[in-house]
Write an enzyme that holds these catalytic residues in place. Sequence first.
Site, PDB file in Angstrom:
ATOM      1  N   GLY A 207       0.778  -1.231   0.000  1.00  0.00           N
ATOM      2  CA  GLY A 207       0.000   0.000   0.000  1.00  0.00           C
ATOM      3  C   GLY A 207       0.809   1.279   0.000  1.00  0.00           C
ATOM      4  N   LYS A 210       3.634   1.361  -4.731  1.00  0.00           N
ATOM      5  CA  LYS A 210       4.613   0.834  -5.691  1.00  0.00           C
ATOM      6  C   LYS A 210       3.989   0.716  -7.078  1.00  0.00           C
ATOM      7  CE  LYS A 210       5.178  -2.846  -3.143  1.00  0.00           C
ATOM      8  NZ  LYS A 210       4.390  -2.478  -1.955  1.00  0.00           N
ATOM      9  N   THR A 211       2.837   0.080  -7.119  1.00  0.00           N
ATOM     10  CA  THR A 211       2.173  -0.103  -8.404  1.00  0.00           C
ATOM     11  C   THR A 211       1.844   1.258  -9.019  1.00  0.00           C
ATOM     12  OG1 THR A 211       1.209  -2.091  -7.458  1.00  0.00           O
ATOM     13  CG2 THR A 211       0.280  -1.319  -9.508  1.00  0.00           C
ATOM     14  N   HIS A 426     -11.984  -3.586  32.033  1.00  0.00           N
ATOM     15  CA  HIS A 426     -10.831  -4.052  31.270  1.00  0.00           C
ATOM     16  C   HIS A 426     -10.210  -2.903  30.470  1.00  0.00           C
ATOM     17  CE1 HIS A 426      -8.631  -7.199  28.857  1.00  0.00           C
ATOM     18  NE2 HIS A 426      -8.620  -6.188  27.981  1.00  0.00           N
ATOM     19  N   GLU A 427     -11.050  -2.214  29.702  1.00  0.00           N
ATOM     20  CA  GLU A 427     -10.528  -1.121  28.870  1.00  0.00           C
ATOM     21  C   GLU A 427     -10.042   0.034  29.732  1.00  0.00           C
ATOM     22  OE1 GLU A 427      -9.859  -1.664  25.866  1.00  0.00           O
ATOM     23  OE2 GLU A 427     -11.038  -3.503  25.715  1.00  0.00           O
TER      24      GLU A 427
END
Length: 614
Positions: A207, A210-211, A426-427
């Site tokens: 991504g 290059k192409t 948890h978060e």
Amino acid sequence: MKMISRNVIIAFLVLMLLAAAFSLISDGLKQSPQISLTELVQKINAGEVSRIKVSTDDLDVTLKNGETLMSKKEPQATLIQILENYGVSKEARDNVVIEVENPSGFAFWAGAILPFLLPFLLIVLFFWLAARQVQRANVQAFTFGQSRARVIQPDSKKERVTFKEVAGVKEAKEELHEIVDFLKNPAKFLEIGARIPKGVLLMGAPGTGKTLLARAVAGEAGVPFFHISGSEFVEMFVGVGASRVRDLFKMAKRAAPAIVFIDEIDAVGRHRGAGLGGGHDEREQTLNQILVEMDGFEPHESVIVMAATNRPDVLDPALLRPGRFDRRVILDLPDINDRESILKIHAAKKPIDKNVNMRTVAERTPGFSGADLANLMNEAAIVVARENRKTIEQLDLVRSIEKVLLGPERKSHILSPKEKEISAYHEAGHALVAAVLPTSDPVHKITIVSRGRAAGYTLKLPSEDRHLYSRKNFLDELASALGGYASEKVVFGELTTGSSDDIKKATALARDLVTRYGMSEKIGPITLGERDELIFLGKELGMEKNYSEAVAQEVDSEIKNFITNSFVTAEKIIKKYRKVLDTLAKRLIENETIEREEFESILGSFGLSQVRTA
Ligand code: ADP
Ligand code: MG
Ligand code: ZN
């Protein structure tokens, strides 16, 4: 088989039609009523007949009143003889015009020959169809060998790309300018005896463009661009890859100056003799053919071969020798300025609200590739279209960042109240530990809305693009990775499966600290075990262990130490700032999401802040 039966059906239908048409024609000829010779003679004697047309044995009779009738005579005798035999008087006969027609018309031929010819035609038709069937199969096998390259002609307005459309990658563009110059005016370079590289290898993460860049080189130079992907060489039939290469280069030479672009060359260009499973013979032949072609063409042929890979480490060394892909161009992930300009390129054709600040979006997307950013812009546009709005706003872009990072929100996934509480703690645990430790990445968002595979998540992003991480940095990251686990343990006294991903990540990080970064004092600066490439190369499956059992034990115990220490750190923070944790968790249960601003104001109310030192 299917084709054959279809053709048979078609042939059958054609026959039916022919038969129908034929019977119509012959019916048409016999439309007039038939009369016997005796009746005809009576009519002639009565002077009703004006003319008689004789064709072979058929008689077309036209009466004076315009009516037409048909009759037949005996084959051997002429009409005159017959009429005489029937005793028609000369006067009566003279009143009738008698025409004799040579039986050469279509009707005669059709009538005489078709009945014999038809079965014969049928057989011929059948054989012809069958033969065509076989031939087509042959043609198919034949085109297999031909290259599947797609060509972009320089005058194709739609597909042509120029450097303007590629943001960032400044160094790469500078290097490629030389190639563009050469393709534009090969004579200038050849006159002074300059050797122009035959092969350019573009290397970079997926991504990074290059192409796109390869196409832009062709677009800038105004030359045809032959594009084929490495994996297309290796399709299905052995021996085809090599002949495809041959065709591809033949086509390119005919169109020279031109660019041949082999995308994802690692699919064919891996170390030879290291194939995993079948098919590596094919790859070898294909690779050999590429090398032969590259060695074979002369400088004046001005065909430049470009190739792209995100795995330069696995390429066959033969590809990298002088005279082959000796020019290498590296594409880095975009930095903040490049990200901003990539975003602007992809925003150009979209209706963007005038208050949108691309800089902020760029700030929030470190580590995004060009493709990710293009995707982000597209996601934002999709949301706007879906909600029937007219312009893309800042919030759309911010929401799309997460979508690209983590996959779409799963609103339908309902947590039970207990699950919600556990997730919230948890978060909150992750976020709190990260906030308290000075060198971990700052928290941008906490949420218990599940997204992709994650039940909830704490989004932390580095404040700037980072290339180096310190040991302290890693330790803080390790502790905050275990923050969720520690929080569950402290608050509920028991654990859930929700931490398995965290634990996996933490363990992998700890292992890297010990075996790759030399950050364990006991082990010291040694790389232990070469992991990545080997599996890919198929030299050996799994991790190569290039150290002794004794060292292995020590490595394991060091990993354990890192993990344990980090867990203790996290647990301490959770216990010490339990009030903050509760506040965060409560807020999450109420609102499901806490953005950075709110998070920092909650911290502030307890006299804490997210100030970063590194
Ligand atoms: P790669 O071949 O390196 O995997 P691509 O060239 O296929 O990446 O890039 C995919 C898409 O990402 C491009 O079509 C383009 O839209 C976008 N993109 C990537 N890099 C850039 C860049 N530097 N400038 C503009 N767009 C880019
Ligand atoms: Mg690509
Ligand atoms: Zn977690």
